[in-house]
Motif scaffolding. Structure first.
Motif, mmCIF file in Angstrom:
data_model
loop_
_atom_site.group_PDB
_atom_site.id
_atom_site.type_symbol
_atom_site.label_atom_id
_atom_site.label_comp_id
_atom_site.label_asym_id
_atom_site.label_seq_id
_atom_site.Cartn_x
_atom_site.Cartn_y
_atom_site.Cartn_z
ATOM 1 N N ASN A 1 1.008 -0.853 -0.145
ATOM 2 C CA ASN A 1 -0.250 0.135 0.043
ATOM 3 C C ASN A 1 0.843 0.807 0.143
ATOM 4 N N LEU A 2 1.924 0.788 0.260
ATOM 5 C CA LEU A 2 3.650 2.454 -0.191
ATOM 6 C C LEU A 2 3.717 2.524 -1.673
ATOM 7 N N PRO A 3 3.771 3.928 -2.017
ATOM 8 C CA PRO A 3 4.217 4.145 -3.123
ATOM 9 C C PRO A 3 5.583 3.987 -2.845
ATOM 10 N N VAL A 4 6.207 3.308 -3.786
ATOM 11 C CA VAL A 4 7.796 3.382 -3.599
ATOM 12 C C VAL A 4 8.343 4.526 -4.989
ATOM 13 N N SER A 5 8.714 5.090 -4.913
ATOM 14 C CA SER A 5 10.221 5.666 -5.530
ATOM 15 C C SER A 5 12.091 5.133 -5.543
ATOM 16 N N PRO A 6 12.180 4.612 -7.078
ATOM 17 C CA PRO A 6 13.469 4.724 -6.705
ATOM 18 C C PRO A 6 14.587 5.791 -6.278
ATOM 19 N N ALA A 7 13.685 7.000 -7.115
ATOM 20 C CA ALA A 7 14.556 8.143 -6.656
ATOM 21 C C ALA A 7 14.205 8.490 -5.196
ATOM 22 N N ASP A 8 13.795 8.269 -3.997
ATOM 23 C CA ASP A 8 14.094 8.154 -2.912
ATOM 24 C C ASP A 8 14.475 7.559 -2.321
ATOM 25 N N ALA A 9 14.739 6.399 -3.301
ATOM 26 C CA ALA A 9 15.107 5.116 -2.082
ATOM 27 C C ALA A 9 16.552 5.313 -1.233
ATOM 28 N N GLY A 10 17.694 7.097 -2.073
ATOM 29 C CA GLY A 10 19.282 7.244 -1.941
ATOM 30 C C GLY A 10 20.138 6.101 -2.263
ATOM 31 N N TYR A 11 21.323 6.266 -1.743
ATOM 32 C CA TYR A 11 22.631 5.999 -2.008
ATOM 33 C C TYR A 11 23.155 4.468 -1.854
ATOM 34 N N ARG A 12 23.203 4.007 -2.066
ATOM 35 C CA ARG A 12 23.224 2.473 -2.565
ATOM 36 C C ARG A 12 24.297 1.875 -2.539
ATOM 37 N N ILE A 13 25.654 1.289 -1.120
ATOM 38 C CA ILE A 13 27.057 0.852 -2.357
ATOM 39 C C ILE A 13 26.352 -0.651 -2.694
ATOM 40 N N ALA A 14 27.450 -0.855 -3.501
ATOM 41 C CA ALA A 14 27.701 -2.044 -3.602
ATOM 42 C C ALA A 14 28.890 -2.591 -4.676
ATOM 43 N N TYR A 15 29.512 -4.395 -4.391
ATOM 44 C CA TYR A 15 30.274 -4.185 -5.039
ATOM 45 C C TYR A 15 30.047 -4.782 -6.203
ATOM 46 N N HIS A 16 30.964 -3.918 -7.293
ATOM 47 C CA HIS A 16 30.764 -4.225 -8.985
ATOM 48 C C HIS A 16 32.027 -5.061 -9.250
ATOM 49 N N LEU A 17 31.713 -6.387 -9.834
ATOM 50 C CA LEU A 17 32.487 -6.576 -10.516
ATOM 51 C C LEU A 17 32.903 -6.257 -11.469
ATOM 52 N N ASN A 18 34.375 -6.687 -12.411
ATOM 53 C CA ASN A 18 35.388 -6.510 -12.437
ATOM 54 C C ASN A 18 35.488 -4.286 -12.560
ATOM 55 N N GLU A 19 35.564 -3.968 -11.357
ATOM 56 C CA GLU A 19 35.653 -3.182 -11.695
ATOM 57 C C GLU A 19 36.507 -2.566 -10.258
ATOM 58 N N ALA A 20 37.619 -2.050 -10.233
ATOM 59 C CA ALA A 20 37.999 -1.570 -8.941
ATOM 60 C C ALA A 20 37.341 -0.927 -7.412
ATOM 61 N N ASN A 21 37.302 -1.753 -6.511
ATOM 62 C CA ASN A 21 36.456 -1.265 -5.329
ATOM 63 C C ASN A 21 36.891 -1.571 -4.187
ATOM 64 N N HIS A 22 36.458 -0.330 -3.769
ATOM 65 C CA HIS A 22 37.725 0.072 -2.659
ATOM 66 C C HIS A 22 36.480 0.592 -1.260
ATOM 67 N N CYS A 23 36.948 0.073 -0.653
ATOM 68 C CA CYS A 23 35.707 -0.314 0.608
ATOM 69 C C CYS A 23 35.840 0.883 1.479
ATOM 70 N N PRO A 24 34.101 0.681 1.961
ATOM 71 C CA PRO A 24 33.543 2.283 2.273
ATOM 72 C C PRO A 24 34.081 2.171 4.115
ATOM 73 N N GLY A 25 34.670 0.986 4.286
ATOM 74 C CA GLY A 25 35.025 0.724 6.115
ATOM 75 C C GLY A 25 36.168 1.532 5.747
ATOM 76 N N CYS A 26 37.292 0.682 5.216
ATOM 77 C CA CYS A 26 39.136 1.595 5.893
ATOM 78 C C CYS A 26 39.566 1.731 4.558
ATOM 79 N N GLY A 27 38.902 1.677 3.527
ATOM 80 C CA GLY A 27 39.314 1.841 2.228
ATOM 81 C C GLY A 27 40.192 1.320 1.091
#
Length: 75
Positions: free
Chosen positions: A5-31
Protein backbone atom coordinates in the motif's frame (compact mmCIF):
# COMPACT_ATOMS: atom_id res chain seq x y z
CA UNK A 1 5.80 1.66 -8.81
CA UNK A 2 3.94 0.49 -5.73
CA UNK A 3 4.98 -1.85 -2.93
CA UNK A 4 1.97 -3.11 -1.00
CA UNK A 5 0.00 0.00 0.00
CA UNK A 6 3.05 2.27 0.09
CA UNK A 7 4.16 4.16 -3.01
CA UNK A 8 7.84 3.51 -3.72
CA UNK A 9 10.04 5.73 -5.81
CA UNK A 10 13.53 4.54 -6.81
CA UNK A 11 14.69 8.17 -6.64
CA UNK A 12 13.75 8.30 -2.95
CA UNK A 13 15.61 5.07 -2.10
CA UNK A 14 18.91 6.90 -1.57
CA UNK A 15 22.48 5.95 -2.39
CA UNK A 16 23.26 2.26 -2.01
CA UNK A 17 26.84 1.06 -1.96
CA UNK A 18 27.41 -2.20 -3.84
CA UNK A 19 30.31 -4.32 -5.07
CA UNK A 20 30.65 -4.18 -8.86
CA UNK A 21 32.27 -7.12 -10.64
CA UNK A 22 35.24 -6.39 -12.93
CA UNK A 23 35.77 -2.92 -11.44
CA UNK A 24 38.09 -1.43 -8.82
CA UNK A 25 36.13 -1.49 -5.55
CA UNK A 26 37.35 0.33 -2.44
CA UNK A 27 35.90 -0.59 0.92
CA UNK A 28 33.67 2.12 2.42
CA UNK A 29 34.87 1.08 5.88
CA UNK A 30 38.66 1.07 5.55
CA UNK A 31 39.41 2.17 1.96
CA UNK A 32 41.34 -0.96 1.01
CA UNK A 33 40.51 -3.04 -2.04
CA UNK A 34 40.99 -6.73 -1.15
CA UNK A 35 37.70 -8.62 -1.26
CA UNK A 36 36.42 -12.13 -0.54
CA UNK A 37 33.73 -12.56 -3.18
CA UNK A 38 30.86 -14.98 -2.70
CA UNK A 39 27.70 -15.63 -4.70
CA UNK A 40 25.59 -12.82 -3.24
CA UNK A 41 27.97 -10.64 -1.21
CA UNK A 42 31.57 -9.48 -1.19
CA UNK A 43 33.37 -9.03 2.15
CA UNK A 44 36.39 -6.82 2.79
CA UNK A 45 39.32 -9.02 3.77
CA UNK A 46 40.59 -6.44 6.29
CA UNK A 47 37.58 -5.02 8.15
CA UNK A 48 34.82 -7.54 7.18
CA UNK A 49 32.48 -4.94 5.69
CA UNK A 50 30.00 -6.84 3.52
CA UNK A 51 28.45 -5.41 0.35
CA UNK A 52 25.84 -6.89 -1.99
CA UNK A 53 27.16 -7.80 -5.42
CA UNK A 54 25.71 -5.67 -8.21
CA UNK A 55 25.88 -7.57 -11.49
CA UNK A 56 23.03 -6.02 -13.40
CA UNK A 57 21.50 -9.42 -14.01
CA UNK A 58 20.04 -12.27 -12.05
CA UNK A 59 21.39 -15.79 -12.11
CA UNK A 60 21.07 -18.96 -10.12
CA UNK A 61 19.33 -22.30 -10.01
CA UNK A 62 16.15 -20.97 -8.38
CA UNK A 63 15.60 -18.19 -10.89
CA UNK A 64 13.11 -20.04 -13.08
CA UNK A 65 10.44 -22.29 -11.67
CA UNK A 66 8.02 -24.48 -13.55
CA UNK A 67 4.50 -24.62 -12.26
CA UNK A 68 3.44 -28.19 -11.55
CA UNK A 69 -0.32 -28.74 -11.22
CA UNK A 70 -1.50 -29.97 -7.83
CA UNK A 71 -2.83 -33.52 -7.91
CA UNK A 72 -4.60 -34.61 -4.69
CA UNK A 73 -3.90 -38.09 -3.37
CA UNK A 74 -6.76 -40.59 -3.51
CA UNK A 75 -8.08 -41.44 -0.07
Amino acid sequence: MQLGNLPVSPADAGYRIAYHLNEANHCPGCGRSHWLVGRLTAECAYCATALPIRTGQMSGTGLFRTRVPFVPLAA
